[in-house]
Design a protein around this motif. Structure first.
Motif, PDB file in Angstrom:
ATOM      1  N   SER A   1      -9.953   4.669   3.533  1.00  0.00           N
ATOM      2  CA  SER A   1      -9.250   3.387   3.534  1.00  0.00           C
ATOM      3  C   SER A   1      -8.597   3.110   4.880  1.00  0.00           C
ATOM      4  O   SER A   1      -8.269   4.032   5.633  1.00  0.00           O
ATOM      5  CB  SER A   1      -8.190   3.354   2.426  1.00  0.00           C
ATOM      6  OG  SER A   1      -7.154   4.291   2.688  1.00  0.00           O
ATOM      7  N   LEU A   2      -8.399   1.833   5.148  1.00  0.00           N
ATOM      8  CA  LEU A   2      -7.746   1.373   6.373  1.00  0.00           C
ATOM      9  C   LEU A   2      -6.921   0.146   6.011  1.00  0.00           C
ATOM     10  O   LEU A   2      -7.409  -0.761   5.324  1.00  0.00           O
ATOM     11  CB  LEU A   2      -8.784   1.017   7.437  1.00  0.00           C
ATOM     12  CG  LEU A   2      -8.260   0.430   8.750  1.00  0.00           C
ATOM     13  CD1 LEU A   2      -7.394   1.444   9.504  1.00  0.00           C
ATOM     14  CD2 LEU A   2      -9.423  -0.021   9.638  1.00  0.00           C
TER      15      LEU A   2
ATOM     16  N   ARG B   1       5.754 -11.657   6.210  1.00  0.00           N
ATOM     17  CA  ARG B   1       4.971 -10.426   6.293  1.00  0.00           C
ATOM     18  C   ARG B   1       3.771 -10.523   5.367  1.00  0.00           C
ATOM     19  O   ARG B   1       3.862 -11.050   4.270  1.00  0.00           O
ATOM     20  CB  ARG B   1       5.829  -9.223   5.874  1.00  0.00           C
ATOM     21  CG  ARG B   1       5.082  -7.897   5.764  1.00  0.00           C
ATOM     22  CD  ARG B   1       5.944  -6.880   5.040  1.00  0.00           C
ATOM     23  NE  ARG B   1       5.270  -5.589   4.893  1.00  0.00           N
ATOM     24  CZ  ARG B   1       4.392  -5.282   3.941  1.00  0.00           C
ATOM     25  NH1 ARG B   1       4.045  -6.197   3.041  1.00  0.00           N
ATOM     26  NH2 ARG B   1       3.845  -4.081   3.887  1.00  0.00           N
ATOM     27  N   ASP B   2       2.631 -10.022   5.820  1.00  0.00           N
ATOM     28  CA  ASP B   2       1.475  -9.896   4.944  1.00  0.00           C
ATOM     29  C   ASP B   2       0.567  -8.789   5.470  1.00  0.00           C
ATOM     30  O   ASP B   2       0.851  -8.200   6.522  1.00  0.00           O
ATOM     31  CB  ASP B   2       0.714 -11.211   4.802  1.00  0.00           C
ATOM     32  CG  ASP B   2       0.174 -11.403   3.384  1.00  0.00           C
ATOM     33  OD1 ASP B   2      -0.287 -10.399   2.791  1.00  0.00           O
ATOM     34  OD2 ASP B   2       0.196 -12.542   2.875  1.00  0.00           O
ATOM     35  N   TYR B   3      -0.510  -8.526   4.773  1.00  0.00           N
ATOM     36  CA  TYR B   3      -1.311  -7.347   5.103  1.00  0.00           C
ATOM     37  C   TYR B   3      -2.763  -7.559   4.706  1.00  0.00           C
ATOM     38  O   TYR B   3      -3.131  -8.538   4.052  1.00  0.00           O
ATOM     39  CB  TYR B   3      -0.752  -6.112   4.385  1.00  0.00           C
ATOM     40  CG  TYR B   3      -0.969  -6.143   2.884  1.00  0.00           C
ATOM     41  CD1 TYR B   3      -2.013  -5.446   2.296  1.00  0.00           C
ATOM     42  CD2 TYR B   3      -0.112  -6.898   2.069  1.00  0.00           C
ATOM     43  CE1 TYR B   3      -2.216  -5.487   0.930  1.00  0.00           C
ATOM     44  CE2 TYR B   3      -0.305  -6.942   0.703  1.00  0.00           C
ATOM     45  CZ  TYR B   3      -1.356  -6.238   0.133  1.00  0.00           C
ATOM     46  OH  TYR B   3      -1.552  -6.294  -1.211  1.00  0.00           O
ATOM     47  N   SER B   4      -3.582  -6.585   5.085  1.00  0.00           N
ATOM     48  CA  SER B   4      -4.975  -6.534   4.644  1.00  0.00           C
ATOM     49  C   SER B   4      -5.382  -5.070   4.566  1.00  0.00           C
ATOM     50  O   SER B   4      -4.757  -4.201   5.199  1.00  0.00           O
ATOM     51  CB  SER B   4      -5.879  -7.271   5.637  1.00  0.00           C
ATOM     52  OG  SER B   4      -7.237  -7.172   5.238  1.00  0.00           O
ATOM     53  N   TYR B   5      -6.426  -4.805   3.771  1.00  0.00           N
ATOM     54  CA  TYR B   5      -6.895  -3.421   3.671  1.00  0.00           C
ATOM     55  C   TYR B   5      -8.364  -3.394   3.292  1.00  0.00           C
ATOM     56  O   TYR B   5      -8.930  -4.386   2.813  1.00  0.00           O
ATOM     57  CB  TYR B   5      -6.070  -2.629   2.648  1.00  0.00           C
ATOM     58  CG  TYR B   5      -6.337  -3.009   1.207  1.00  0.00           C
ATOM     59  CD1 TYR B   5      -7.213  -2.269   0.415  1.00  0.00           C
ATOM     60  CD2 TYR B   5      -5.698  -4.108   0.635  1.00  0.00           C
ATOM     61  CE1 TYR B   5      -7.452  -2.609  -0.906  1.00  0.00           C
ATOM     62  CE2 TYR B   5      -5.933  -4.460  -0.688  1.00  0.00           C
ATOM     63  CZ  TYR B   5      -6.805  -3.707  -1.450  1.00  0.00           C
ATOM     64  OH  TYR B   5      -7.031  -4.057  -2.752  1.00  0.00           O
ATOM     65  N   SER B   6      -8.969  -2.246   3.518  1.00  0.00           N
ATOM     66  CA  SER B   6     -10.363  -2.020   3.155  1.00  0.00           C
ATOM     67  C   SER B   6     -10.471  -0.623   2.563  1.00  0.00           C
ATOM     68  O   SER B   6      -9.768   0.301   2.987  1.00  0.00           O
ATOM     69  CB  SER B   6     -11.267  -2.138   4.391  1.00  0.00           C
ATOM     70  OG  SER B   6     -12.620  -1.883   4.067  1.00  0.00           O
ATOM     71  N   VAL B   7     -11.345  -0.461   1.551  1.00  0.00           N
ATOM     72  CA  VAL B   7     -11.546   0.843   0.931  1.00  0.00           C
ATOM     73  C   VAL B   7     -13.017   1.000   0.594  1.00  0.00           C
ATOM     74  O   VAL B   7     -13.682   0.032   0.217  1.00  0.00           O
ATOM     75  CB  VAL B   7     -10.658   0.994  -0.337  1.00  0.00           C
ATOM     76  CG1 VAL B   7     -10.971  -0.083  -1.352  1.00  0.00           C
ATOM     77  CG2 VAL B   7     -10.798   2.374  -0.960  1.00  0.00           C
ATOM     78  N   ALA B   8     -13.550   2.213   0.765  1.00  0.00           N
ATOM     79  CA  ALA B   8     -14.981   2.430   0.526  1.00  0.00           C
ATOM     80  C   ALA B   8     -15.248   3.912   0.293  1.00  0.00           C
ATOM     81  O   ALA B   8     -14.461   4.784   0.688  1.00  0.00           O
ATOM     82  CB  ALA B   8     -15.808   1.933   1.705  1.00  0.00           C
TER      83      ALA B   8
ATOM     84  N   PRO C   1     -11.629  -1.882  12.260  1.00  0.00           N
ATOM     85  CA  PRO C   1     -10.217  -2.123  12.577  1.00  0.00           C
ATOM     86  C   PRO C   1      -9.938  -3.578  12.975  1.00  0.00           C
ATOM     87  O   PRO C   1      -8.927  -4.151  12.568  1.00  0.00           O
ATOM     88  CB  PRO C   1      -9.955  -1.154  13.738  1.00  0.00           C
ATOM     89  CG  PRO C   1     -10.886  -0.012  13.476  1.00  0.00           C
ATOM     90  CD  PRO C   1     -12.129  -0.655  12.932  1.00  0.00           C
ATOM     91  N   GLN C   2     -10.842  -4.183  13.737  1.00  0.00           N
ATOM     92  CA  GLN C   2     -10.634  -5.572  14.151  1.00  0.00           C
ATOM     93  C   GLN C   2     -10.733  -6.528  12.959  1.00  0.00           C
ATOM     94  O   GLN C   2      -9.962  -7.481  12.857  1.00  0.00           O
ATOM     95  CB  GLN C   2     -11.645  -5.976  15.222  1.00  0.00           C
ATOM     96  CG  GLN C   2     -11.393  -7.372  15.788  1.00  0.00           C
ATOM     97  CD  GLN C   2     -12.163  -7.636  17.059  1.00  0.00           C
ATOM     98  OE1 GLN C   2     -12.927  -6.802  17.530  1.00  0.00           O
ATOM     99  NE2 GLN C   2     -11.952  -8.810  17.639  1.00  0.00           N
ATOM    100  N   GLU C   3     -11.670  -6.266  12.048  1.00  0.00           N
ATOM    101  CA  GLU C   3     -11.807  -7.128  10.872  1.00  0.00           C
ATOM    102  C   GLU C   3     -10.573  -7.044   9.973  1.00  0.00           C
ATOM    103  O   GLU C   3     -10.086  -8.068   9.470  1.00  0.00           O
ATOM    104  CB  GLU C   3     -13.062  -6.739  10.083  1.00  0.00           C
ATOM    105  CG  GLU C   3     -14.361  -7.115  10.775  1.00  0.00           C
ATOM    106  CD  GLU C   3     -15.588  -6.484  10.125  1.00  0.00           C
ATOM    107  OE1 GLU C   3     -16.703  -6.991  10.364  1.00  0.00           O
ATOM    108  OE2 GLU C   3     -15.431  -5.478   9.388  1.00  0.00           O
ATOM    109  N   VAL C   4     -10.060  -5.832   9.750  1.00  0.00           N
ATOM    110  CA  VAL C   4      -8.852  -5.675   8.941  1.00  0.00           C
ATOM    111  C   VAL C   4      -7.678  -6.370   9.625  1.00  0.00           C
ATOM    112  O   VAL C   4      -6.894  -7.086   8.987  1.00  0.00           O
ATOM    113  CB  VAL C   4      -8.544  -4.187   8.699  1.00  0.00           C
ATOM    114  CG1 VAL C   4      -7.179  -4.010   8.026  1.00  0.00           C
ATOM    115  CG2 VAL C   4      -9.632  -3.550   7.847  1.00  0.00           C
ATOM    116  N   ALA C   5      -7.566  -6.186  10.952  1.00  0.00           N
ATOM    117  CA  ALA C   5      -6.479  -6.822  11.692  1.00  0.00           C
ATOM    118  C   ALA C   5      -6.576  -8.341  11.634  1.00  0.00           C
ATOM    119  O   ALA C   5      -5.571  -9.036  11.423  1.00  0.00           O
ATOM    120  CB  ALA C   5      -6.507  -6.354  13.145  1.00  0.00           C
ATOM    121  N   ASN C   6      -7.774  -8.880  11.809  1.00  0.00           N
ATOM    122  CA  ASN C   6      -7.948 -10.336  11.789  1.00  0.00           C
ATOM    123  C   ASN C   6      -7.533 -10.930  10.448  1.00  0.00           C
ATOM    124  O   ASN C   6      -6.916 -12.002  10.397  1.00  0.00           O
ATOM    125  CB  ASN C   6      -9.402 -10.705  12.097  1.00  0.00           C
ATOM    126  CG  ASN C   6      -9.773 -10.491  13.547  1.00  0.00           C
ATOM    127  OD1 ASN C   6      -8.895 -10.344  14.404  1.00  0.00           O
ATOM    128  ND2 ASN C   6     -11.059 -10.449  13.843  1.00  0.00           N
TER     129      ASN C   6
END
Length: 448
Positions: A186-187, A201-208, A217-222
């Motif tokens: 996860s990231l 404040r808000d966030y994003s994440y990815s899990v696989a 990292p750039q996609e999660v940050a965007n």
């Protein structure tokens, strides 16, 4: 050091033998039946904030749990020490405890005929680089992209990366011993934006399962940037009865309440608003939910449940009608029913949709609320009452008008389920419930 798939496979076979030995010891000690499980996970978790390393944790967790039955008397013990002597002691303690517990006629193993003696390889384990250097680079790159994306992003609440792999083994005295490997990566990134004197404040994440299938990292940050900036200028709204869309990343929580309501534990305690609703229509007649536990690489895939009961594709809801309750062996005995393979949870629910995008759902809604965040735990599974804090966007004439905050949405789950107008095709694949955004005909929204 990152374990290879071959090393994990060899270790898994050795652990199966350990479980079989523990069960044999339990029988020799006089148990009428017994079950044993071992789970182990190893990996790394790191966290960064404002370009600085906050945490680096190497994890290696594992434990053996043994449960013995003397008739309907149950005793359990566990140990993190997997040496032969420690396991013998755990078996002895479980036997001793069983001598003092009250008899429970529903206690015992799941029926032998339900065991998953022949189960598929679901390709759930893909070890990845677990070095601190790689993990930190992922988190630092993600945070750096987020902070540099827009001058209104003024701070970071941190980025985190984790990578773990391991296995689960379960066996019982029916002669079943099974196990499978699994991994998860996860990231995530949380950012703080500022406009005028107000901050959001808000966030994003990815899990696989596979590291290379994570968002970059750039996609999660965007996405974190987009979510954070979208909340700037949030307003309160007047109290009203309006249509509500739960965006896909929060819509799954509504089906989580369905899981709780149709789980055997709540049913036999008579603490569910869906008591005696099997075979009844609880959703619109177009809605369907299928469980697919054998999806190759699925985040919630499993060849058997935590009691060794085989999992299988099955219909949960068809044409809006509730087709099944979710039973472990214990709750099945309590309710004079059959185990359904749900000891330990559900396995990849797929919810039907009308092939509409989120934008099209907004157009169908016209004017109302788009919920993107839920807060609090104001859900009563006994009577279905629902009340939670929320944030999101006000939609006018099918178009997002402005962000909103400090509101409460309320209704009753029974009514909410029946009044689902549409579900979108923007399926969020990060959960055990695979659903798109959900439009509900009307809810009470409390603001000013």
């Amino acid at each position: 050091m990152t374990p290879s798939l071959n090393e994990l496979s060899i270790e898994l076979e050795g652990v199966k033998e350990t479980v079989a030995d523990a069960l044999e010891q339990a029988k020799k000690a006089g148990a009428s039946s017994a079950e044993c499980a071992i789970s182990r996970s190893r990996g790394i978790s790191v966290g960064t904030r404002m370009g600085e390393v906050e945490t680096v944790e190497f994890n290696q967790d594992g434990a053996l749990g043994i449960t013995v039955y003397r008739g309907h008397h149950k005793g359990s013990a566990s140990t993190t020490d997997l040496s032969a002597a420690a396991i013998r002691e755990a078996v002895t303690k479980a036997n001793e405890i069983a001598n003092f517990t009250s008899e429970d006629p529903c206690a015992g193993l799941a029926p032998a005929e339900f065991m998953a003696h022949d189960y598929p390889d679901l390709d759930l384990c893909h070890p990845a680089d677990q070095s601190a250097e790689f993990a930190l680079q992922q988190a630092l790159d993600c945070e750096r992209h987020g902070l540099a994306a827009d001058k209104r992003i003024v701070n970071s609440d941190g980025a985190a990366y984790s990578s773990h792999c391991g296995y689960r083994v379960y066996g019982n005295t029916h002669g079943f011993v099974g196990g499978y490997l699994q991994s998860r990566h996860s990231l995530s990134c949380a950012l703080i934006g500022k406009e005028g004197e107000r901050m959001q404040r808000d966030y994003s994440y990815s899990v696989a399962r596979k590291q290379h299938e994570l968002a970059t990292p750039q996609e999660v940050a965007n996405e974190a940037v987009e979510e954070t900036l979208g909340r700037l200028g949030a307003r309160k709204i007047n109290t009203a009865q309006v249509p509500v869309i739960f965006r896909a990343d929060v819509a799954n929580s509504l089906f989580g309440h369905l899981v709780a309501a149709i789980s055997g534990g709540n049913l036999y305690r008579k603490s569910s608003f869906l008591l005696n609703q099997k075979g009844q229509q609880i959703f619109p007649d177009w809605l369907k939910i299928d469980e697919q536990p054998h999806l190759v690489g699925g985040l919630a895939s499993s060849p058997f449940d935590t009691e060794g009961v085989r999992t299988q594709t099955q219909s949960i809801v068809d044409k809006g009608v509730l087709e099944t309750y979710l039973m472990s062996s214990y709750t099945a005995r309590k309710l004079n029913a059959t185990p359904t393979g749900h000891a330990g949870g559900i396995h990849n629910w797929r919810v039907s949709n009308q092939n509409q995008s989120l934008q099209e759902l907004c157009q169908t809604m016209g004017t109302g609320l788009l919920v993107t965040e839920l807060m609090g735990q104001g859900v009563n599974i006994v009577n279905g009452d629902y009340s939670r804090g929320a944030a999101g966007y006000w939609v006018e004439n099918g178009v997002i008008a402005y962000p909103v905050e400090e509101i409460t949405i309320a209704g009753n789950l029974r009514d909410m389920f029946k009044n689902i107008v549409a579900i979108g095709n923007d399926v969020d694949h990060r959960h055990g419930v695979l659903t798109g955004s959900m439009l509900i005909e009307q809810m009470r929204v409390a603001g000013h």
